[in-house]
Design an enzyme around this catalytic site. Structure first.
Site, PDB file in Angstrom:
ATOM      1  N   LYS A   1       0.828  -1.223   0.000  1.00  0.00           N
ATOM      2  CA  LYS A   1       0.000   0.000   0.000  1.00  0.00           C
ATOM      3  C   LYS A   1       0.860   1.270   0.000  1.00  0.00           C
ATOM      4  CE  LYS A   1      -2.365   0.938   3.770  1.00  0.00           C
ATOM      5  NZ  LYS A   1      -1.758  -0.267   4.300  1.00  0.00           N
TER       6      LYS A   1
ATOM      7  N   THR B   1       4.028   1.529  -0.770  1.00  0.00           N
ATOM      8  CA  THR B   1       4.797   1.520  -2.023  1.00  0.00           C
ATOM      9  C   THR B   1       3.948   2.060  -3.168  1.00  0.00           C
ATOM     10  OG1 THR B   1       6.039  -0.398  -1.227  1.00  0.00           O
ATOM     11  CG2 THR B   1       6.119   0.040  -3.596  1.00  0.00           C
TER      12      THR B   1
ATOM     13  N   ARG C   1       2.358   8.460   6.917  1.00  0.00           N
ATOM     14  CA  ARG C   1       2.640   8.350   8.351  1.00  0.00           C
ATOM     15  C   ARG C   1       4.126   8.066   8.578  1.00  0.00           C
ATOM     16  NH1 ARG C   1      -0.827   3.493  10.073  1.00  0.00           N
ATOM     17  NH2 ARG C   1      -0.233   2.881   7.980  1.00  0.00           N
TER      18      ARG C   1
ATOM     19  N   LYS D   1       7.199  -6.651  10.843  1.00  0.00           N
ATOM     20  CA  LYS D   1       6.531  -6.040   9.693  1.00  0.00           C
ATOM     21  C   LYS D   1       7.468  -5.181   8.848  1.00  0.00           C
ATOM     22  CE  LYS D   1       2.231  -3.614   8.609  1.00  0.00           C
ATOM     23  NZ  LYS D   1       2.699  -2.412   7.922  1.00  0.00           N
TER      24      LYS D   1
ATOM     25  N   ALA E   1      -3.603   1.514  12.644  1.00  0.00           N
ATOM     26  CA  ALA E   1      -5.014   1.513  12.259  1.00  0.00           C
ATOM     27  C   ALA E   1      -5.811   0.393  12.915  1.00  0.00           C
ATOM     28  CB  ALA E   1      -5.144   1.406  10.746  1.00  0.00           C
TER      29      ALA E   1
ATOM     30  N   PHE F   1      -3.444  -0.612   7.116  1.00  0.00           N
ATOM     31  CA  PHE F   1      -4.069  -1.937   6.977  1.00  0.00           C
ATOM     32  C   PHE F   1      -5.165  -1.918   5.907  1.00  0.00           C
ATOM     33  CE2 PHE F   1      -2.430  -2.387  11.457  1.00  0.00           C
ATOM     34  CZ  PHE F   1      -1.424  -3.269  11.122  1.00  0.00           C
TER      35      PHE F   1
ATOM     36  N   PHE G   1       3.165  -9.393  -9.613  1.00  0.00           N
ATOM     37  CA  PHE G   1       4.370 -10.168  -9.347  1.00  0.00           C
ATOM     38  C   PHE G   1       4.717 -10.977 -10.599  1.00  0.00           C
ATOM     39  CE2 PHE G   1       3.316  -8.969  -5.166  1.00  0.00           C
ATOM     40  CZ  PHE G   1       4.369  -9.264  -4.311  1.00  0.00           C
TER      41      PHE G   1
ATOM     42  N   TRP H   1       7.040  -1.045  -7.641  1.00  0.00           N
ATOM     43  CA  TRP H   1       8.150  -1.597  -6.856  1.00  0.00           C
ATOM     44  C   TRP H   1       9.389  -1.754  -7.738  1.00  0.00           C
ATOM     45  CZ3 TRP H   1      11.510  -5.681  -6.885  1.00  0.00           C
ATOM     46  CH2 TRP H   1      12.212  -5.924  -5.701  1.00  0.00           C
TER      47      TRP H   1
END
Length: 559
Positions: free
Chosen positions: A73, A75, A96, A107, A275, A303, A384, A412
């Site tokens: 998200k 990224t 954030r 994470k 969140a 999230f 991907f 990415w």
């Protein structure tokens, strides 16, 4: 076999522009910036009142319910901003700040990934400009003044069994969840049960992120309830005379931080509530400032859309008067296949059955944005190498049935170039599709009706079960005059329900509310469900084991 650079290697290979250059790109005069070295700066809040530019368009990036397979998200948020810049738009990104808990835990940080990152990523993921330290200090000053008041005679009659204010530290440390302090005799305090929250769960974090000025900050701090008296009256920070000193600690932390993406797009990175246990959005000041600086502002909420987006829309937008022009829902084929019951080891194989079983998760999030909140929406699929054309075509067809376009994102691997198609669709949504933004509940609903609305409309549940303690707490909060506050539901991020094992788009469930408390400074009611922890623990093999710094001061292993 292709070899890929790690996120930190990509970030360290980037030639950053001096922060004064980034300020010029953003249209910020030198008099408004306070430099923290060459590549970071604070932006003075006076700029908000002194600029005459109209607000730009606000783009919210959210995601499907997360799985260990990842969605990307942040990224996508950064790559979309760089993509908008590449197609000639004046854009600012608002994010954030990362918490040290996930950075050293499992994470990771929150500076994006691959070729869609904000830099300097090591600084952003570690101490940055000291905002979180200031928040922790203000939180703990209030705790110290509370206990000192009791020690010095307890003139307010505070019941030590009903203290609700905890200390905090920005670290995953399960050892501190439940403690007994004040031991060692009369001179060393009053013995009582206590505990620590992680800093991002502190109400001070929420207060900072929702405050519009120093005076607003002080008023919010003064309203914070720290506990109750023997005759059941709430005790506030204002009554303890702590708000002024706390605001003095927070005066610089209130100013948004200016950094840049790998491609030189201005980025405001400020505040960082989780969140799943808080409202999960960057600060109101950073978002409003970004809207003044750019024609497009791209921001994200933590999230899945049932958590971050719901709180962004029902809490932040309500309090700050914000209206998004478009919403991006991020998904991956891999994560959807996990929602369809596939093991993580099998995600590289084409499996349309698993995808069909998992895609209802995406469709429910998309339907919520379109039909509950009535906002224009696009699905961004992070592609991907193992994703097949059949799998991608399946997602496109299913989303089209809801009247929503799907765009492939390769940010990415390609940065802004991989976000151009998404950027063009976002611009089209902003220009051609007008939303009719609606909250999921109204202010004058009862507390129970607000919780019920989120559970049934957003989560897809059948209703709510209230534990006896929660019922009493709701009655008490209504009597105290907090009935009009929005609700901030703390629940697992891994499911629409309060059971993390229920993947996909579960039905036929009820959410159990265990307790309810007021964050009077932030201005919302916290509703605790499931086994939510406000102080996480480290995993068996924490990321901290793999982080190091060499003799030249270069950090390694920060993912």
């Amino acid at each position: 076999m292709a070899t890929y650079l790690s996120d930190i290697e990509i970030a360290q290979s980037c030639k950053m522009k001096h922060i004064s250059e980034i300020a010029k790109v953003a249209g910020i005069d030198d008099k408004y910036i306070e430099q923290y070295g060459k590549y970071k700066a604070k932006v003075d809040l006076s700029l908000l009142n002194e600029t005459e530019k109209e607000d730009g368009k606000l783009i919210l990036v959210t995601a499907i319910t997360p799985t260990p397979a990842g969605e990307g998200k942040t990224t996508t948020t950064i790559g979309l901003a760089d993509g908008l810049k590449r197609i000639g738009k004046n854009v600012t990104v608002a994010l954030r700040e990362p918490s040290l808990g996930p950075v050293f835990g499992v994470k990771g940080g929150a500076a994006g990934g691959g070729y869609a990152q904000v830099v300097p990523m090591e600084d952003i993921n570690l101490h940055f400009t000291g905002d979180f330290h200031a928040i922790g200090a203000a939180n703990n000053l209030l705790a110290a003044m509370l206990d000192n008041h009791i020690q010095q005679g307890n003139a307010l009659g505070i019941d030590v069994r009903r203290i609700t204010w905890k200390r905090c530290v920005d670290m995953n440390d399960r050892q501190l969840r439940f403690i007994v302090d004040g031991m060692g005799g009369r001179a060393n305090g009053v013995p009582r049960e206590d505990g620590f929250d992680i800093t991002v769960a502190s109400e001070i974090m929420a207060v900072l992120c929702l405050s519009s000025s120093i005076s607003d900050l002080k008023q919010r701090l003064a309203r914070i309830i720290v506990g109750y008296t023997f005759d059941d009256k709430p005790v506030t920070c204002g009554e303890l005379k702590a708000a002024g000193a706390m605001a003095a600690l927070l005066k610089d932390a209130l100013k948004p931080n200016l950094v840049q993406t790998l491609e030189g797009t201005p980025a405001l990175v400020h505040g960082g509530p989780f969140a799943n246990i808080a409202h999960g959005c960057n600060s109101v000041t950073a978002t409003k400032l970004a809207l003044k600086l750019g024609d497009y502002t791209v921001t994200e909420a933590g999230f899945g859309a049932d958590l971050g987006a719901e709180k962004f829309l029902d809490i932040k937008c309500r309090m700050a008067g914000l209206t998004p022009s478009a919403v991006v829902v991020v998904a991956t084929v891999r994560a959807l296949k996990m929602h369809g019951g596939l093991a993580k080891t099998e995600l590289g194989n084409e499996n349309l059955v698993a995808l069909e079983n998992g895609i209802p998760n995406l469709l429910r999030h998309v339907s919520n944005i379109k039909n509950v909140y009535k906002l224009p929406c696009v699905v961004a699929v992070n592609r991907f190498p193992t994703d097949t054309d059949k799998e991608i075509d399946f997602i496109i067809a299913k989303c089209r049935e809801l009247g929503v376009n799907t765009v492939l994102s390769t940010v990415w691997a390609e940065g802004g170039k991989g976000g151009e198609a998404l950027a063009k669709e976002v611009v089209r949504l902003c220009e051609e599709e007008k939303g009719d933004f609606t909250f999921s509940y109204e202010d004058d609903c009862s507390i129970e009706d607000k919780i019920e609305a989120v559970v049934t409309k957003v989560y897809g549940g059948d209703g709510v079960i209230y534990m006896p303690a929660a019922k009493k707490q709701i009655e008490s909060l209504a009597k105290l005059g907090f009935g009009k506050c929005p609700v901030c539901i703390a629940k697992t991020q891994y499911s629409f329900s309060d059971d993390p094992t229920k993947l996909g788009a579960p039905t036929g469930f009820k959410v159990t509310v265990k307790s309810v408390k007021i964050s009077a400074g932030a201005g919302f009611i916290v509703v605790l469900t499931g086994d939510i922890l406000t102080m996480p623990g480290l995993p068996k093999s924490p990321a901290a084991e793999r982080i190091d710094v060499d003799d030249d001061g270069v950090i390694h292993g920060l993912f």
